[in-house]
Each structure stands twice: as structure tokens, then as C-alpha cells.
Motif scaffolding. Structure first.
Motif, PDB file in Angstrom:
ATOM      1  N   ASP A  53       0.859  -1.183   0.000  1.00  0.00           N
ATOM      2  CA  ASP A  53       0.000   0.000   0.000  1.00  0.00           C
ATOM      3  C   ASP A  53       0.898   1.237   0.000  1.00  0.00           C
ATOM      4  O   ASP A  53       1.834   1.324   0.796  1.00  0.00           O
ATOM      5  CB  ASP A  53      -0.888  -0.018   1.249  1.00  0.00           C
ATOM      6  CG  ASP A  53      -1.971   1.058   1.243  1.00  0.00           C
ATOM      7  OD1 ASP A  53      -1.631   2.234   0.976  1.00  0.00           O
ATOM      8  OD2 ASP A  53      -3.129   0.726   1.529  1.00  0.00           O
ATOM      9  N   ASN A  56       0.274   3.666   3.999  1.00  0.00           N
ATOM     10  CA  ASN A  56      -0.279   2.833   5.064  1.00  0.00           C
ATOM     11  C   ASN A  56       0.691   2.729   6.233  1.00  0.00           C
ATOM     12  O   ASN A  56       1.026   1.648   6.698  1.00  0.00           O
ATOM     13  CB  ASN A  56      -0.602   1.433   4.515  1.00  0.00           C
ATOM     14  CG  ASN A  56      -1.414   0.601   5.482  1.00  0.00           C
ATOM     15  OD1 ASN A  56      -2.184   1.120   6.283  1.00  0.00           O
ATOM     16  ND2 ASN A  56      -1.243  -0.708   5.418  1.00  0.00           N
ATOM     17  N   PRO A  90      -3.584   0.196  -3.260  1.00  0.00           N
ATOM     18  CA  PRO A  90      -4.212   0.441  -1.951  1.00  0.00           C
ATOM     19  C   PRO A  90      -4.796  -0.832  -1.338  1.00  0.00           C
ATOM     20  O   PRO A  90      -5.151  -1.772  -2.050  1.00  0.00           O
ATOM     21  CB  PRO A  90      -5.311   1.457  -2.273  1.00  0.00           C
ATOM     22  CG  PRO A  90      -5.612   1.250  -3.723  1.00  0.00           C
ATOM     23  CD  PRO A  90      -4.304   0.868  -4.360  1.00  0.00           C
ATOM     24  N   ASP A 184      -9.346   5.232   2.130  1.00  0.00           N
ATOM     25  CA  ASP A 184      -8.233   5.462   1.216  1.00  0.00           C
ATOM     26  C   ASP A 184      -7.265   6.406   1.910  1.00  0.00           C
ATOM     27  O   ASP A 184      -7.482   7.623   1.954  1.00  0.00           O
ATOM     28  CB  ASP A 184      -8.734   6.055  -0.096  1.00  0.00           C
ATOM     29  CG  ASP A 184      -7.633   6.127  -1.167  1.00  0.00           C
ATOM     30  OD1 ASP A 184      -6.443   6.067  -0.792  1.00  0.00           O
ATOM     31  OD2 ASP A 184      -7.972   6.251  -2.354  1.00  0.00           O
ATOM     32  N   ARG A 186      -4.563   7.474   1.102  1.00  0.00           N
ATOM     33  CA  ARG A 186      -3.866   8.435   0.245  1.00  0.00           C
ATOM     34  C   ARG A 186      -4.506   9.806   0.362  1.00  0.00           C
ATOM     35  O   ARG A 186      -3.852  10.826   0.115  1.00  0.00           O
ATOM     36  CB  ARG A 186      -3.899   7.959  -1.212  1.00  0.00           C
ATOM     37  CG  ARG A 186      -3.116   6.677  -1.467  1.00  0.00           C
ATOM     38  CD  ARG A 186      -3.362   6.128  -2.861  1.00  0.00           C
ATOM     39  NE  ARG A 186      -4.765   5.780  -3.071  1.00  0.00           N
ATOM     40  CZ  ARG A 186      -5.251   5.299  -4.206  1.00  0.00           C
ATOM     41  NH1 ARG A 186      -4.440   5.113  -5.232  1.00  0.00           N
ATOM     42  NH2 ARG A 186      -6.522   4.983  -4.308  1.00  0.00           N
TER      43      ARG A 186
END
Length: 290
Positions: A53, A56, A90, A184, A186
Motif C-alpha cells: 500500500d 499505510n 491500496p 483510502d 492516500r
């Protein structure tokens, strides 16, 4: 394993958490690619190809700051690889299918033991869900979700994670603040980070979260927080997980190579994890501190 935790949130979530996120899919069959691994295996002999990921922490991050990123460098060096190459994806449904299963990489650095999507190596750490609260508050000494001190408290917990079952039995879910399981990261912060922020702001009194994520974000907050592994729960869902590396079912020699790495480097692996405040447990559920 996370979510949590790589993985750890090994987990981990994954972390352990990653195993929670991923939907079961059939393995695809691939032909042997020229130059990849031993006969019948698809492992690149020159580069350590990692699926991870991209956002993360504390597990993995494109900045290379996650402990799984640093562990990958250790593996690469020990197995004679010249570099670490990443396929970023992800931690959402389809992770394994679109990375390891599609032969874009050869290893997932953190994966909960027992999940059917990957072949597990031997575990390289053991951790648990924890309860976090202020050391200077009225929850001092609480070690289980059955403690009467929690009866009127608002506890933060991630939807669908093991502590929710035990909290439901104790009727703690009626006042609980529920945080989403899949986010998510990000574009959004980790739910462990959000829970600790909420606790410090007085929105919740405590939080039940995957240990590797709790330790990392508790230290990052700078607050004096108790992090109590939930190892004394009687009944309910399992709180303790072994975190492994995940490889393809066909890659038997690669698994043996990684098992040898783990055995030969366990002390250094522990040192790395402890530097991230991962609550490590031995086989007797006691904390490993060095």
C-alpha cells in the motif's frame, strides 16, 4: 496486521488488517517467465518485487518510512537481490488479485497467518489488538473489555474488527463511536490516528485498535497514553495474530528462503519493530521489550 497492523496493521493489518480488506478470489495460472526464479516458480532472482500500500504507515509508504519497507531492504540484502522494486496498490478488495496474483510482485511483507489468499511464511511477529487510554485518567489499570470501569465510557473502534464482538457482549457498542474499516489513506488519515486525536480532544474515552497502528500513532501524538494488549479476554473473537510474509502458493522454495531469513534475523526484526513501538508478544502473551 493494518489496518490494521501490513500488515500489520499486519496486523497490520494487516497488516492483519489487509486480510480483512481483501475479497476471496481464485488464483490465476501463469506460465513460467524467462529469467524468473527456479523451475516452476515465478520469483525474480535479481530484485525483491514487493506488493504494498503506498500510504499505510506504520507498515508501508512510498516515502520508504514504513517498517515493512525497511524489512524489505533487509530481505533483499540477505537474499542477494540488488534492489527492491514496488508495485503500489491500496489495501482494498482486489489487492492480492491485482498484485501478487497477477505476478507483478513476489511478496507481501505483512499478512495475517491463516488467510487463504496467500501462502504464509513462518510468522515474524505476534501482536494483538490493544486498548488505549490516557494514563492520567480514571481508566488506569483496565486490562480487559469486561472491566466495569468501561461501562459508561465511549470507546472508539473500527467497524467489523474483532473488538466489536467483545464490546457488543459487554453492551459497550451502545455508546461506542464507530470508525470506517476501509478508507483510502492516500487522501484520508489512518483511523488509528483519528481515534487518538478524538481521544485527546475528549470525543472518546478510549480506543480499541490493532496494536502496531496504536503504538505508532500514540508515539506520534506525543501524549502519555497507556497501550494495553487485549490478551486477557475470555471468549469472544481472537485478539492476537501472527503476522507472516505472503507469497504465491506455487513458490515453495521462495517460502523456504524467507523462513530461513526470519529464523536467522529474528533479533534484528524485533529491534526494527520495537523502534516503531509495535507491541510484540511472545508465545506466552508476554511483551517483548528488547
Amino acid at each position: 496486521m493494518a489496518t490494521g497492523a501490513r500488515r500489520t496493521c499486519r496486523v497490520a493489518l494487516i497488516s492483519m488488517a489487509m486480510a480483512t480488506f481483501i475479497t476471496l478470489i481464485p488464483w490465476q495460472v501463469h506460465s513460467q517467465s524467462a529469467g524468473l526464479g527456479a523451475a516452476g516458480e515465478l520469483v525474480d532472482p535479481d530484485r525483491l518485487r514487493v506488493c504494498a500500500d503506498p500510504s499505510n504507515l506504520p507498515f508501508s509508504d512510498q516515502s520508504g518510512e514504513g517498517f515493512e519497507d525497511k524489512l524489505a531492504k533487509m530481505v533483499a540484502t540477505a537474499t542477494g537481490r540488488s534492489a527492491v522494486a514496488y508495485t503500489w496498490y491500496p489495501s482494498i478488495p482486489g489487492f492480492v488479485r491485482n498484485t501478487l496474483g497477477a505476478n507483478h510482485c513476489d511478496i507481501i511483507m505483512g499478512y495475517a497467518q491463516g488467510d487463504e489468499l496467500v501462502q504464509n511464511t513462518n510468522a515474524y511477529y505476534r501482536s494483538s489488538y490493544v486498548l488505549i487510554y490516557r494514563k492520567d485518567g480514571d481508566l488506569t489499570g483496565v486490562e480487559t473489555l469486561t472491566d466495569p470501569k468501561l461501562a459508561d465510557k465511549r470507546i472508539g473502534v473500527v467497524q467489523g474488527t474483532p473488538p466489536t464482538a467483545n464490546m457488543a457482549v459487554e453492551k459497550l457498542m451502545r455508546k461506542a463511536k464507530i470508525y470506517p474499516l476501509i478508507v483510502d489513506t492516500r487522501i484520508m488519515p489512518s483511523m488509528a490516528e483519528v481515534m487518538i486525536r478524538d481521544m485527546l480532544a475528549g470525543v472518546i474515552d478510549a480506543a480499541a485498535v490493532w496494536g502496531p497502528m496504536a503504538g505508532y500513532y500514540a508515539r506520534k501524538s506525543g501524549a502519555d497514553l497507556a497501550i494495553v494488549p487485549l490478551t486477557k479476554e475470555k471468549g469472544g473473537q481472537r485478539m492476537i495474530y501472527r503476522i507472516t510474509m505472503g507469497v504465491r502458493p506455487s513458490d515453495q522454495q521462495w517460502k523456504r528462503t524467507l523462513n530461513a531469513f526470519i529464523k536467522d534475523n529474528q533479533a534484528e526484526i524485533n529491534k526494527l519493530l520495537l523502534s516503531y513501538d509495535v507491541p510484540l508478544l511472545d508465545e506466552h502473551d508476554e511483551r517483548i521489550t528488547q
